[in-house]
Design a protein around this motif. Structure first.
Motif, PDB file in Angstrom:
ATOM      1  N   TYR A 206       0.814  -1.213   0.000  1.00  0.00           N
ATOM      2  CA  TYR A 206       0.000   0.000   0.000  1.00  0.00           C
ATOM      3  C   TYR A 206       0.851   1.268   0.000  1.00  0.00           C
ATOM      4  CZ  TYR A 206      -4.540  -2.198   0.916  1.00  0.00           C
ATOM      5  OH  TYR A 206      -5.716  -2.907   0.800  1.00  0.00           O
ATOM      6  N   ILE A 207       0.339   2.281  -0.689  1.00  0.00           N
ATOM      7  CA  ILE A 207       0.780   3.659  -0.469  1.00  0.00           C
ATOM      8  C   ILE A 207       0.119   4.126   0.823  1.00  0.00           C
ATOM      9  CG2 ILE A 207       0.715   6.021  -1.356  1.00  0.00           C
ATOM     10  CD1 ILE A 207       0.013   4.678  -4.112  1.00  0.00           C
ATOM     11  N   THR A 208       0.818   4.935   1.595  1.00  0.00           N
ATOM     12  CA  THR A 208       0.218   5.572   2.773  1.00  0.00           C
ATOM     13  C   THR A 208       0.200   7.078   2.536  1.00  0.00           C
ATOM     14  OG1 THR A 208       1.038   3.839   4.257  1.00  0.00           O
ATOM     15  CG2 THR A 208       0.367   5.930   5.262  1.00  0.00           C
ATOM     16  N   ALA A 209      -0.988   7.673   2.556  1.00  0.00           N
ATOM     17  CA  ALA A 209      -1.135   9.117   2.353  1.00  0.00           C
ATOM     18  C   ALA A 209      -1.678   9.741   3.633  1.00  0.00           C
ATOM     19  CB  ALA A 209      -2.073   9.407   1.185  1.00  0.00           C
ATOM     20  N   ILE A 210      -0.958  10.718   4.166  1.00  0.00           N
ATOM     21  CA  ILE A 210      -1.339  11.387   5.410  1.00  0.00           C
ATOM     22  C   ILE A 210      -1.811  12.794   5.076  1.00  0.00           C
ATOM     23  CG2 ILE A 210      -0.546  12.131   7.688  1.00  0.00           C
ATOM     24  CD1 ILE A 210       1.746  10.015   7.326  1.00  0.00           C
ATOM     25  N   PHE A 211      -3.047  13.102   5.439  1.00  0.00           N
ATOM     26  CA  PHE A 211      -3.656  14.394   5.130  1.00  0.00           C
ATOM     27  C   PHE A 211      -3.783  15.247   6.384  1.00  0.00           C
ATOM     28  CE2 PHE A 211      -5.078  11.723   1.697  1.00  0.00           C
ATOM     29  CZ  PHE A 211      -5.276  12.552   0.610  1.00  0.00           C
ATOM     30  N   PHE A 212      -3.217  16.459   6.366  1.00  0.00           N
ATOM     31  CA  PHE A 212      -3.559  17.452   7.382  1.00  0.00           C
ATOM     32  C   PHE A 212      -4.917  18.066   7.023  1.00  0.00           C
ATOM     33  CE2 PHE A 212       1.169  18.076   8.379  1.00  0.00           C
ATOM     34  CZ  PHE A 212       1.080  17.238   9.487  1.00  0.00           C
ATOM     35  N   ASP A 213      -5.605  18.666   8.019  1.00  0.00           N
ATOM     36  CA  ASP A 213      -6.982  19.151   7.838  1.00  0.00           C
ATOM     37  C   ASP A 213      -7.852  18.002   7.339  1.00  0.00           C
ATOM     38  OD1 ASP A 213      -6.586  21.895   8.618  1.00  0.00           O
ATOM     39  OD2 ASP A 213      -5.543  22.186   6.725  1.00  0.00           O
ATOM     40  N   GLY A 214      -7.703  16.864   8.011  1.00  0.00           N
ATOM     41  CA  GLY A 214      -8.306  15.625   7.537  1.00  0.00           C
ATOM     42  C   GLY A 214      -9.807  15.645   7.388  1.00  0.00           C
ATOM     43  N   GLN A 235      -6.111   3.544 -11.900  1.00  0.00           N
ATOM     44  CA  GLN A 235      -5.302   4.755 -12.014  1.00  0.00           C
ATOM     45  C   GLN A 235      -4.309   4.899 -10.862  1.00  0.00           C
ATOM     46  OE1 GLN A 235      -7.057   8.421 -13.579  1.00  0.00           O
ATOM     47  NE2 GLN A 235      -9.071   7.433 -13.490  1.00  0.00           N
ATOM     48  N   LEU A 236      -4.596   4.215  -9.737  1.00  0.00           N
ATOM     49  CA  LEU A 236      -3.693   4.221  -8.593  1.00  0.00           C
ATOM     50  C   LEU A 236      -3.551   2.804  -8.062  1.00  0.00           C
ATOM     51  CD1 LEU A 236      -4.717   7.321  -6.412  1.00  0.00           C
ATOM     52  CD2 LEU A 236      -2.651   7.061  -7.796  1.00  0.00           C
ATOM     53  N   PRO A 237      -2.391   2.478  -7.487  1.00  0.00           N
ATOM     54  CA  PRO A 237      -2.260   1.215  -6.771  1.00  0.00           C
ATOM     55  C   PRO A 237      -2.988   1.307  -5.430  1.00  0.00           C
ATOM     56  CG  PRO A 237      -0.233   2.481  -6.612  1.00  0.00           C
ATOM     57  CD  PRO A 237      -1.136   3.228  -7.546  1.00  0.00           C
ATOM     58  N   PRO A 238      -3.073   0.229  -4.661  1.00  0.00           N
ATOM     59  CA  PRO A 238      -3.768   0.276  -3.366  1.00  0.00           C
ATOM     60  C   PRO A 238      -3.219   1.382  -2.472  1.00  0.00           C
ATOM     61  CG  PRO A 238      -3.252  -1.982  -3.946  1.00  0.00           C
ATOM     62  CD  PRO A 238      -2.562  -1.120  -4.968  1.00  0.00           C
ATOM     63  N   ILE A 239      -4.100   2.003  -1.718  1.00  0.00           N
ATOM     64  CA  ILE A 239      -3.708   3.151  -0.905  1.00  0.00           C
ATOM     65  C   ILE A 239      -4.475   3.146   0.409  1.00  0.00           C
ATOM     66  CG2 ILE A 239      -5.407   4.620  -2.079  1.00  0.00           C
ATOM     67  CD1 ILE A 239      -3.397   6.961  -1.759  1.00  0.00           C
ATOM     68  N   GLN A 240      -3.809   3.527   1.472  1.00  0.00           N
ATOM     69  CA  GLN A 240      -4.463   3.794   2.746  1.00  0.00           C
ATOM     70  C   GLN A 240      -4.237   5.264   3.078  1.00  0.00           C
ATOM     71  OE1 GLN A 240      -2.808   1.183   5.713  1.00  0.00           O
ATOM     72  NE2 GLN A 240      -0.698   1.833   5.360  1.00  0.00           N
ATOM     73  N   ALA A 241      -5.294   5.926   3.526  1.00  0.00           N
ATOM     74  CA  ALA A 241      -5.234   7.362   3.801  1.00  0.00           C
ATOM     75  C   ALA A 241      -5.505   7.617   5.273  1.00  0.00           C
ATOM     76  CB  ALA A 241      -6.231   8.118   2.933  1.00  0.00           C
ATOM     77  N   ILE A 242      -4.691   8.471   5.863  1.00  0.00           N
ATOM     78  CA  ILE A 242      -4.801   8.831   7.267  1.00  0.00           C
ATOM     79  C   ILE A 242      -5.207  10.305   7.321  1.00  0.00           C
ATOM     80  CG2 ILE A 242      -3.684   8.730   9.508  1.00  0.00           C
ATOM     81  CD1 ILE A 242      -3.514   6.074   7.929  1.00  0.00           C
ATOM     82  N   TRP A 273       2.177   6.161  16.012  1.00  0.00           N
ATOM     83  CA  TRP A 273       0.772   5.755  16.151  1.00  0.00           C
ATOM     84  C   TRP A 273       0.247   5.246  14.809  1.00  0.00           C
ATOM     85  CZ3 TRP A 273      -3.892   6.650  13.976  1.00  0.00           C
ATOM     86  CH2 TRP A 273      -5.025   6.260  14.689  1.00  0.00           C
ATOM     87  N   ILE A 274       0.568   5.955  13.717  1.00  0.00           N
ATOM     88  CA  ILE A 274       0.119   5.525  12.387  1.00  0.00           C
ATOM     89  C   ILE A 274       0.714   4.164  12.043  1.00  0.00           C
ATOM     90  CG2 ILE A 274       0.314   6.023   9.911  1.00  0.00           C
ATOM     91  CD1 ILE A 274       0.049   9.003  10.615  1.00  0.00           C
ATOM     92  N   GLN A 275       1.993   3.989  12.296  1.00  0.00           N
ATOM     93  CA  GLN A 275       2.641   2.715  11.992  1.00  0.00           C
ATOM     94  C   GLN A 275       2.020   1.556  12.770  1.00  0.00           C
ATOM     95  OE1 GLN A 275       6.533   4.075  12.962  1.00  0.00           O
ATOM     96  NE2 GLN A 275       6.996   4.832  10.897  1.00  0.00           N
ATOM     97  N   ALA A 280      -2.578  -1.540   6.974  1.00  0.00           N
ATOM     98  CA  ALA A 280      -1.543  -2.214   6.197  1.00  0.00           C
ATOM     99  C   ALA A 280      -0.175  -1.656   6.592  1.00  0.00           C
ATOM    100  CB  ALA A 280      -1.776  -2.024   4.703  1.00  0.00           C
ATOM    101  N   LYS A 281       0.865  -2.363   6.252  1.00  0.00           N
ATOM    102  CA  LYS A 281       2.214  -1.936   6.597  1.00  0.00           C
ATOM    103  C   LYS A 281       2.532  -0.587   5.962  1.00  0.00           C
ATOM    104  CE  LYS A 281       7.076  -3.332   6.518  1.00  0.00           C
ATOM    105  NZ  LYS A 281       8.066  -4.374   6.154  1.00  0.00           N
ATOM    106  N   VAL A 282       3.182   0.282   6.735  1.00  0.00           N
ATOM    107  CA  VAL A 282       3.586   1.597   6.255  1.00  0.00           C
ATOM    108  C   VAL A 282       5.030   1.504   5.769  1.00  0.00           C
ATOM    109  CG1 VAL A 282       3.965   4.012   6.871  1.00  0.00           C
ATOM    110  CG2 VAL A 282       2.020   2.759   7.852  1.00  0.00           C
TER     111      VAL A 282
END
Length: 413
Positions: A206-214, A235-242, A273-275, A280-282
């Motif tokens: 997975y890609i891990t994407a972290i968003f401020f102002d979530g 258009q994108l591979p698997p992704i988890q968003a925080i 905490w995110i890890q 999924a693994k970060v």
């Protein structure tokens, strides 16, 4: 359209009321803003408001300021006209009958008088009387929304950049998110964190994407559903968003302005905490930090402070006008970049938009400083893509840019 209306009113005074009634009926059928072709590259856009008593101000739209609408004499019609590029995409609302704080509005056309300075209190008064456009049904949130987020109207011209708009996919199921509260000992506060995960085939990382102002990215733009669609379409591979939200609006500027305390929270509390809690693994080489405005400034600062944790960075309209001291030239972030030595290579997607110039006519604006920051990063060995969109300081543009950024980094990889 308005010239023709004025002509009818001037030459048919006895039918004044009927002419206005017919006009507003046409507006209701057409929807707003009124958009007319101007030339091969530009459109005329007319924003309308009905029935204010004293004043109307446009919040957002094609401008770097809160523009004043003009009242058509002897009518209930307030209007603001602009000539803009066909590629424009943006959002807007109105401030109706602003209160006159400290006497600023008592002056004749105060915005045209360089000797008058609008106080921050007067400027922020727009929030107290903010209204959405009743003739434009395209809004971020439903009329009965209770999230507390500021709703706005959306507008895109014919050549606006394409993007996945979740509202155009009513048959796609809304993804479910996990919701947590993270307590910080370093900052002595708590914040909401929401986590999204797309589907993946066996053995896909997975890609891990972290968003401020979530909360804004999750609930205002519905980024999780957009990501679901992008992944499903290939258009994108698997992704988890925080999605990381500030404790409140008062703490946000304190936290997101570069500072040692929030940096310690990020590296010592948030990332561990995110890890631990991400589904999924970060992977440190596939972790993206995204933010807009002050969130963009903070994303850039924290990524440089933590290159072992963040590989990709997306400052959207970053507040690179920031200076820690007046001697930080040409801006605070450039000084931070130039002070770094032997920095590991990171991948950057930096944006600024055409209407993000300075209201004070100086060089410390988002539009002026963002390409400087991009050049400084590139000169110190980073992989940098800089892009400017036709728009303002708006989530309307950022929802396009964040998708462009993720595809730029990860599409077909």
């Amino acid at each position: 359209m308005l010239l023709n209306l004025q002509y009818q009113l001037d030459h048919n005074p006895k039918q004044h009321a009927q002419i206005l009634e017919d006009f507003w009926k046409r507006v209701e059928l057409m929807g707003t803003p009124i958009i007319e072709n101007y030339d091969e590259q530009h459109s005329r856009i007319v924003f309308l408001w009905k029935g204010a008593q004293h004043n109307v101000r446009l919040i957002g739209g094609p401008s770097n300021d809160h523009e004043w609408l003009t009242r058509l004499p002897n009518t209930d019609i307030w209007f603001k006209e602009s000539i803009i590029d066909h590629r424009y995409i943006g959002s807007y609302s109105f401030a109706v009958d602003l209160p006159n704080l400290e006497g600023y509005l008592s002056n004749y056309c105060p915005h045209l008088n360089p000797k008058l300075k609008e106080s921050r209190m007067q400027r922020r008064a727009v929030i107290q009387v903010q209204r959405i456009d009743p003739f434009n049904k395209n809004t971020y949130l439903a009329s009965d929304d209770t999230s507390g987020l500021r709703n706005e109207n959306f507008v895109a011209l014919k050549d606006a950049p394409p993007f996945i708009d979740p509202k155009q996919y009513p048959n796609v199921k809304q993804p479910q998110l996990q919701e947590f509260v993270l307590d910080s000992k370093i900052l002595n506060n708590s914040r909401k964190i929401q986590i999204y995960q797309s589907k993946a085939k066996k053995n896909q990382s997975y890609i891990t994407a972290i968003f401020f102002d979530g909360q804004q990215y999750n609930e205002l733009l519905n980024v999780p559903k957009a990501l679901d669609i992008l992944v499903e379409q290939g258009q994108l591979p698997p992704i988890q968003a925080i999605f990381v939200s500030p404790p409140n609006d008062q703490e946000r500027p304190k936290e997101l302005t570069p500072n040692v305390k929030f940096s310690a929270f990020f590296s010592d509390e948030l990332m561990p905490w995110i890890q631990k809690n991400a589904p999924a693994k970060v992977y440190s080489k596939k972790t993206v930090l995204l933010g807009s405005s002050l969130g963009g400034l903070s994303s850039a600062y924290l990524a440089l402070e933590n290159p072992n944790l963040i590989s990709h960075v997306v400052p959207l309209s970053g507040s690179f006008w920031w200076q820690n001291a007046a001697t930080d030239l040409p801006n605070g972030m450039s000084k931070i970049i130039r002070d770094k030595t032997s920095q590991p290579k990171q991948h950057w997607f930096i944006t600024a938009n055409s209407y993000e110039s300075s209201r004070n006519n100086n060089e410390l604006s988002i539009l002026e400083t963002s390409p400087i920051v991009a050049a400084d990063l590139k000169n110190t060995g980073h992989d940098v893509h800089y892009q400017s969109y036709i728009g303002g300081h708006s989530y309307a543009v950022w929802q396009v840019a964040l998708q462009d950024a993720l595809k730029h980094f990860f599409a077909h990889k």
